[in-house]
Design a protein around this motif. Sequence first.
Motif, short mmCIF file in Angstrom:
data_model
loop_
_atom_site.label_atom_id
_atom_site.label_comp_id
_atom_site.label_asym_id
_atom_site.label_seq_id
_atom_site.Cartn_x
_atom_site.Cartn_y
_atom_site.Cartn_z
N MET A 256 0.86 -1.20 0.00
CA MET A 256 0.00 0.00 0.00
C MET A 256 0.89 1.23 0.00
SD MET A 256 -3.07 0.83 2.66
CE MET A 256 -3.60 2.51 2.93
N ASP A 257 0.73 2.06 -0.97
CA ASP A 257 1.60 3.20 -1.21
C ASP A 257 1.01 4.46 -0.59
OD1 ASP A 257 3.41 4.99 -2.17
OD2 ASP A 257 2.94 4.71 -4.29
N ILE A 258 1.70 5.02 0.44
CA ILE A 258 1.26 6.24 1.11
C ILE A 258 2.22 7.36 0.78
CG2 ILE A 258 0.79 7.37 3.33
CD1 ILE A 258 -1.13 5.19 2.90
N ARG A 259 1.71 8.50 0.32
CA ARG A 259 2.55 9.64 -0.03
C ARG A 259 2.00 10.88 0.66
NH1 ARG A 259 2.96 8.45 -6.60
NH2 ARG A 259 3.24 6.18 -6.41
N VAL A 260 2.71 11.35 1.70
CA VAL A 260 2.28 12.52 2.46
C VAL A 260 2.76 13.77 1.75
CG1 VAL A 260 2.35 13.71 4.67
CG2 VAL A 260 2.31 11.20 4.60
N GLN A 261 1.85 14.67 1.45
CA GLN A 261 2.13 15.89 0.70
C GLN A 261 2.31 17.06 1.67
OE1 GLN A 261 1.96 15.53 -3.06
NE2 GLN A 261 2.23 13.52 -2.09
N GLY A 262 3.51 17.63 1.73
CA GLY A 262 3.76 18.80 2.56
C GLY A 262 4.27 18.43 3.93
N PRO A 263 4.76 19.43 4.67
CA PRO A 263 5.30 19.19 6.01
C PRO A 263 4.21 18.83 7.00
CG PRO A 263 5.19 21.55 5.57
CD PRO A 263 4.82 20.87 4.28
N GLY A 264 4.54 17.92 7.90
CA GLY A 264 3.58 17.48 8.90
C GLY A 264 3.88 16.07 9.35
N PRO A 265 3.13 15.56 10.32
CA PRO A 265 3.38 14.22 10.84
C PRO A 265 3.09 13.14 9.81
CG PRO A 265 1.34 15.08 11.73
CD PRO A 265 1.99 16.21 10.97
N HIS B 24 -6.39 -6.02 4.63
CA HIS B 24 -6.84 -5.39 3.39
C HIS B 24 -5.66 -4.73 2.68
CE1 HIS B 24 -11.13 -5.90 4.36
NE2 HIS B 24 -10.76 -5.67 5.59
N ASP B 25 -5.92 -4.31 1.46
CA ASP B 25 -4.92 -3.58 0.69
C ASP B 25 -5.66 -2.66 -0.29
OD1 ASP B 25 -2.51 -2.68 -0.17
OD2 ASP B 25 -1.90 -4.52 -1.19
N LEU B 26 -4.94 -1.70 -0.83
CA LEU B 26 -5.50 -0.81 -1.84
C LEU B 26 -4.67 -0.94 -3.11
CD1 LEU B 26 -6.17 2.42 0.27
CD2 LEU B 26 -7.84 0.73 -0.49
N SER B 27 -5.36 -0.94 -4.23
CA SER B 27 -4.66 -1.03 -5.51
C SER B 27 -4.02 0.29 -5.90
CB SER B 27 -5.64 -1.47 -6.61
OG SER B 27 -6.20 -2.73 -6.33
N LEU B 28 -4.66 1.40 -5.54
CA LEU B 28 -4.19 2.72 -5.93
C LEU B 28 -3.39 3.36 -4.80
CD1 LEU B 28 -7.39 4.13 -7.66
CD2 LEU B 28 -5.38 3.10 -8.77
N PRO B 29 -2.44 4.23 -5.12
CA PRO B 29 -1.71 4.94 -4.06
C PRO B 29 -2.61 5.93 -3.34
CG PRO B 29 -1.14 5.83 -6.21
CD PRO B 29 -1.98 4.61 -6.47
N VAL B 30 -2.21 6.25 -2.11
CA VAL B 30 -2.94 7.22 -1.29
C VAL B 30 -2.07 8.46 -1.10
CG1 VAL B 30 -4.00 7.69 0.95
CG2 VAL B 30 -4.20 5.40 -0.07
N TYR B 31 -2.55 9.59 -1.57
CA TYR B 31 -1.88 10.86 -1.34
C TYR B 31 -2.54 11.52 -0.13
CZ TYR B 31 0.33 10.59 -5.96
OH TYR B 31 1.09 10.20 -7.04
N TYR C 254 -10.00 9.03 -7.41
CA TYR C 254 -9.70 9.37 -8.80
C TYR C 254 -9.25 8.11 -9.53
CZ TYR C 254 -9.75 13.91 -6.51
OH TYR C 254 -10.13 15.01 -5.77
N ASP C 255 -9.08 8.23 -10.82
CA ASP C 255 -8.73 7.06 -11.63
C ASP C 255 -7.37 6.48 -11.24
OD1 ASP C 255 -11.09 7.27 -13.01
OD2 ASP C 255 -10.22 8.35 -14.72
N ASP C 256 -6.45 7.34 -10.80
CA ASP C 256 -5.09 6.87 -10.55
C ASP C 256 -4.64 6.98 -9.09
OD1 ASP C 256 -5.09 9.62 -10.49
OD2 ASP C 256 -3.18 9.84 -11.55
N ARG C 257 -5.53 7.44 -8.19
CA ARG C 257 -5.12 7.61 -6.80
C ARG C 257 -6.34 7.86 -5.92
NH1 ARG C 257 -5.00 12.27 -9.47
NH2 ARG C 257 -5.41 14.25 -8.42
N HIS C 258 -6.12 7.70 -4.62
CA HIS C 258 -7.03 8.21 -3.61
C HIS C 258 -6.35 9.40 -2.94
CE1 HIS C 258 -9.46 4.56 -3.88
NE2 HIS C 258 -8.37 3.85 -3.72
N VAL C 259 -7.14 10.34 -2.42
CA VAL C 259 -6.59 11.48 -1.70
C VAL C 259 -7.24 11.56 -0.33
CG1 VAL C 259 -6.27 13.98 -1.64
CG2 VAL C 259 -6.10 12.77 -3.81
#
Length: 251
Positions: A1-10, A25-32, A48-53
């Motif tokens: 499961m791909d997690i990408r945190v956008q910007g400064p923060g915890p 569980h798992d997710l197919s799309l990355p999570v921003y 979205y088609d290519d990610r969750h936010v």
Amino acid sequence: MDIRVQGPGPTSPFLSARDLFETEHDLSLPVYVQLRDDPDERTWAGHYDDRHVLNISRQAASSAMARELALHEFAHMARHEQEHPSHTQSTEEVLYLALAGKSVERRKLAHCYQIANHMKDIYADDITLAVGPGEKLLSYLESSLAMAVADRPPTPARPGHERLSASADPEITAVNAAFALALTERHDLVDDDHRLYDLARVAAMDAPGVDFEGFKRRFRELAADPDSSGYRQVLVDATRDYVGGEGPAAD
């Protein structure tokens, strides 16, 4: 499961939530993860088609509930990827079917959206509570309902009936209380003497026109794997029960 945190923060709450989530569980799309500056920004998921936010304020991301909030939103993402009826059914379509030919107050229309969101949350939290503990969620539900029934006005709302709940609309407060009890009963989080029952009783007394027990039963007994038609009918029936009246069948 791909997690990408956008910007400064915890980042630790999201990684910890991911570790819990991945036990089953798992997710197919990355999570921003989009950290917002506005402390009042509610936590919500976009798909979205290519990610969750995952949108969350920095204040919420630093709170004691951060991991649980993230886990809850991951569960919504999973339901979306599963194409679960609760997350694919158009609320607007349901409202059209349930309320065709009726004149409905704007506030009650907003409440109908809230009822649909409660059903989505039931299905998301079936995942959340299968992989993580429920103590913080129970405390959150209790404190939220306590706030909604705490502020009593100095005079009766109408002759013979002293309003017990807060300035929040008593009808949707009663539905919210039914949701809180239904979710906790569905997952055996409460004993019979828990304070949540007292708070819910006050909320129900303040909205005698709302079928509190009926909504609690409807939320608690939502089928785990409904088909699209069955789920649509449940939501149509709930909408009609709240607003009142009949209408054309959902199918």
